[in-house]
Design an enzyme around this catalytic site. Structure first.
Site, short mmCIF file in Angstrom:
data_model
loop_
_atom_site.label_atom_id
_atom_site.label_comp_id
_atom_site.label_asym_id
_atom_site.label_seq_id
_atom_site.Cartn_x
_atom_site.Cartn_y
_atom_site.Cartn_z
N SER A 49 46.58 36.81 35.60
CA SER A 49 46.26 36.35 34.26
C SER A 49 47.35 36.88 33.16
O SER A 49 47.90 37.72 33.36
CB SER A 49 44.81 36.79 33.83
OG SER A 49 44.78 37.92 33.63
N ASP A 82 47.49 32.66 36.65
CA ASP A 82 45.99 32.21 36.42
C ASP A 82 45.74 32.12 34.78
O ASP A 82 45.93 32.81 34.05
CB ASP A 82 45.24 33.55 36.95
CG ASP A 82 43.95 33.12 37.13
OD1 ASP A 82 43.43 31.92 37.21
OD2 ASP A 82 42.91 34.24 37.19
N HIS A 83 45.25 31.07 34.72
CA HIS A 83 44.71 30.41 33.52
C HIS A 83 46.02 30.56 32.16
O HIS A 83 45.58 31.22 31.09
CB HIS A 83 43.44 31.27 32.99
CG HIS A 83 42.15 30.95 33.67
ND1 HIS A 83 41.41 29.84 33.63
CD2 HIS A 83 41.78 31.90 34.71
CE1 HIS A 83 40.63 29.80 34.38
NE2 HIS A 83 40.72 31.13 35.21
N GLU A 134 42.71 22.30 35.35
CA GLU A 134 41.16 22.49 35.39
C GLU A 134 40.49 21.20 34.72
O GLU A 134 41.05 20.80 33.66
CB GLU A 134 41.06 23.64 34.80
CG GLU A 134 39.39 24.01 34.98
CD GLU A 134 39.03 25.42 34.42
OE1 GLU A 134 39.39 26.50 35.23
OE2 GLU A 134 38.11 25.65 33.51
N GLY A 181 33.11 36.50 36.56
CA GLY A 181 32.39 37.64 36.35
C GLY A 181 31.50 37.95 37.46
O GLY A 181 31.24 37.31 38.33
N ASN A 253 39.48 31.48 44.12
CA ASN A 253 40.01 32.54 43.08
C ASN A 253 39.01 34.07 43.06
O ASN A 253 37.77 33.76 42.87
CB ASN A 253 39.74 32.17 41.63
CG ASN A 253 41.18 31.25 41.28
OD1 ASN A 253 41.82 30.84 42.52
ND2 ASN A 253 41.34 30.92 40.08
N THR A 254 39.28 35.05 43.22
CA THR A 254 38.50 36.08 43.58
C THR A 254 39.37 37.46 42.87
O THR A 254 40.12 37.91 43.00
CB THR A 254 38.38 36.62 45.05
OG1 THR A 254 38.25 35.49 45.90
CG2 THR A 254 37.33 37.65 45.29
N THR A 256 36.56 39.67 40.41
CA THR A 256 35.41 40.67 40.36
C THR A 256 35.09 41.41 41.39
O THR A 256 34.93 42.63 41.30
CB THR A 256 34.07 39.70 39.80
OG1 THR A 256 34.52 39.05 38.52
CG2 THR A 256 32.89 40.46 39.76
N1 PH4 Z 1 39.74 34.19 37.64
C1 PH4 Z 1 39.99 35.49 37.17
C2 PH4 Z 1 40.27 35.75 35.80
C3 PH4 Z 1 40.57 36.88 35.33
O1 PH4 Z 1 41.79 37.77 31.95
P1 PH4 Z 1 41.20 38.23 33.32
O2 PH4 Z 1 42.21 39.06 33.71
O3 PH4 Z 1 39.92 39.07 33.08
O4 PH4 Z 1 40.95 37.08 33.91
O5 PH4 Z 1 40.65 33.29 37.40
C4 PH4 Z 1 38.55 33.98 38.62
O6 PH4 Z 1 38.42 32.60 38.81
C5 PH4 Z 1 37.90 35.02 39.16
O7 PH4 Z 1 36.49 34.85 39.43
P2 PH4 Z 1 35.42 35.98 39.91
O8 PH4 Z 1 35.31 36.90 38.31
O9 PH4 Z 1 34.30 35.27 40.26
O10 PH4 Z 1 36.28 37.01 40.86
ZN ZN Z 2 39.32 31.53 36.93
#
Ligand code: PH4
Ligand code: ZN
Length: 307
Positions: A49, A82-83, A134, A181, A253-254, A256
């Site tokens: 990210s 990512d994002h 998205e 999250g 996407n994984t 958390t």
């Molecule tokens: N993401 C991860 C986003 C992480 O700013 P940052 O580094 O905290 O951003 O795009 C997901 O979709 C992860 O989904 P999850 O939280 O269910 O693992």
């Molecule tokens: Zn995401």
């Protein structure tokens, strides 16, 4: 060598399986991700990210990933932004060596999102880089949500069809009820699979599920046993992940799940020996825990043994 995520995802789309896109913020997570792909014989998308890039430095993000890709030349691997929040952010990543980018302009109007995405697609494609966009907002849907409320926040399949045709984006993240999250659902977990099927039918391209962490029972227990608190947390059930893949999701996407697994082990070592300060004593079990989550996920999503 890094390849575009499109190369990996078009195959997954044709053969109907899912590829985990795993976020990393340090060497240890990245190492765990690559070792997992190697052990599971799985193609791989690693992603960073803007926050992760700020933390590590973009040269380190690209440099470390390229070195791992060289070490495991048989693994098809893409480095994905990512994002990405702007055209400039995507351009910087591409110029630094990312082979795939996400432009997240979903909070803008449909027209603005389309315009920004088109600009990114033009630039990215001229560099052989794939693009994700998205549609809709990432948020959990409640049991008693009305049809109107759903329509207001989740992806509109007809808009998705137009968006994909006009933007020429390579893969799309349709909001179907997940969120980032550990606290994804207030009541029972719920995703709008009908909407997903309609988006897949109308777009016929690889689709992406954000917020796809499951918080597996074993990971939750380790975190709680280490003294962590996850009160009220809920992930996406494994059955839902499988149904999402059946419904046309190809990039999952994984992040958390990896963070929780890692931190449970770090906390455990800290609790067990409060005079320990050799970092390797903390990070070695943490990496094993992360690897176990990733290898299981690759098997669940169907990408294991696809190399
Ligand atoms: N993401 C991860 C986003 C992480 O700013 P940052 O580094 O905290 O951003 O795009 C997901 O979709 C992860 O989904 P999850 O939280 O269910 O693992
Ligand atoms: Zn995401």
């Amino acid at each position: 060598m890094l390849i575009s995520a499109s190369e990996i995802l078009v195959k997954a789309h044709k053969e109907s399986y899912g590829v985990g896109a795993f976020n990393f913020v340090n060497f240890e997570i990245l190492k765990s991700i690559f070792e997992s792909a190697h052990e599971a014989s799985s193609p791989l998308i690693v992603q960073a990210s803007e926050g992760a890039i700020k933390y590590m430095g973009i040269d380190m993000v690209v440099g470390m990933t390229k070195l791992f890709a060289q070490k495991y030349p048989h693994i098809p691997v893409a480095l994905h932004l990512d994002h990405g929040t702007s055209f400039e952010s995507c351009k910087n990543a591409i110029e630094a060596g990312f082979t795939s980018v996400m432009i997240d302009a979903s909070h803008h109007s449909f027209e603005e999102n389309l315009e920004i995405t088109k600009r990114v697609v033009d630039f990215a494609h001229s560099h052989g880089v794939s693009v994700e966009a998205e549609l809709g907002r990432l948020m959990g849907i409640e049991d008693n949500i009305s049809v109107d409320e759903k329509d207001a926040c989740l992806v509109n399949p007809l808009e998705a069809e137009v968006f994909v045709k006009e933007s020429k984006v390579d893969f799309l993240a349709p909001a179907i009820g997940t969120s980032h999250g550990a606290f994804k659902f207030k009541g029972e977990p719920k995703l709008d699979f009908e909407r997903l099927l309609e988006v897949k039918r109308l777009t016929n391209i690889p689709l992406v599920l954000h917020g796809a962490s499951a918080i597996p029972q074993s990971v939750r227990e380790s975190f709680l046993q280490s003294g962590g608190d996850l009160k009220g947390s809920k992930g996406v059930p494994f059955e839902f992940l499988k149904e999402a893949v059946r419904g046309g999701i190809n990039k999952i996407n994984t992040d958390t799940d990896l963070r929780i697994a890692f931190m449970a082990e770090v906390r455990k070592v800290a609790n067990e020996n409060n005079s320990e300060f050799d970092l390797r004593k903390f990070f070695t079990p943490a990496m094993s825990a992360v690897k176990s989550v990733i290898i299981d996920r690759m098997k669940l999503l169907g990408s294991a043994n696809k190399i």
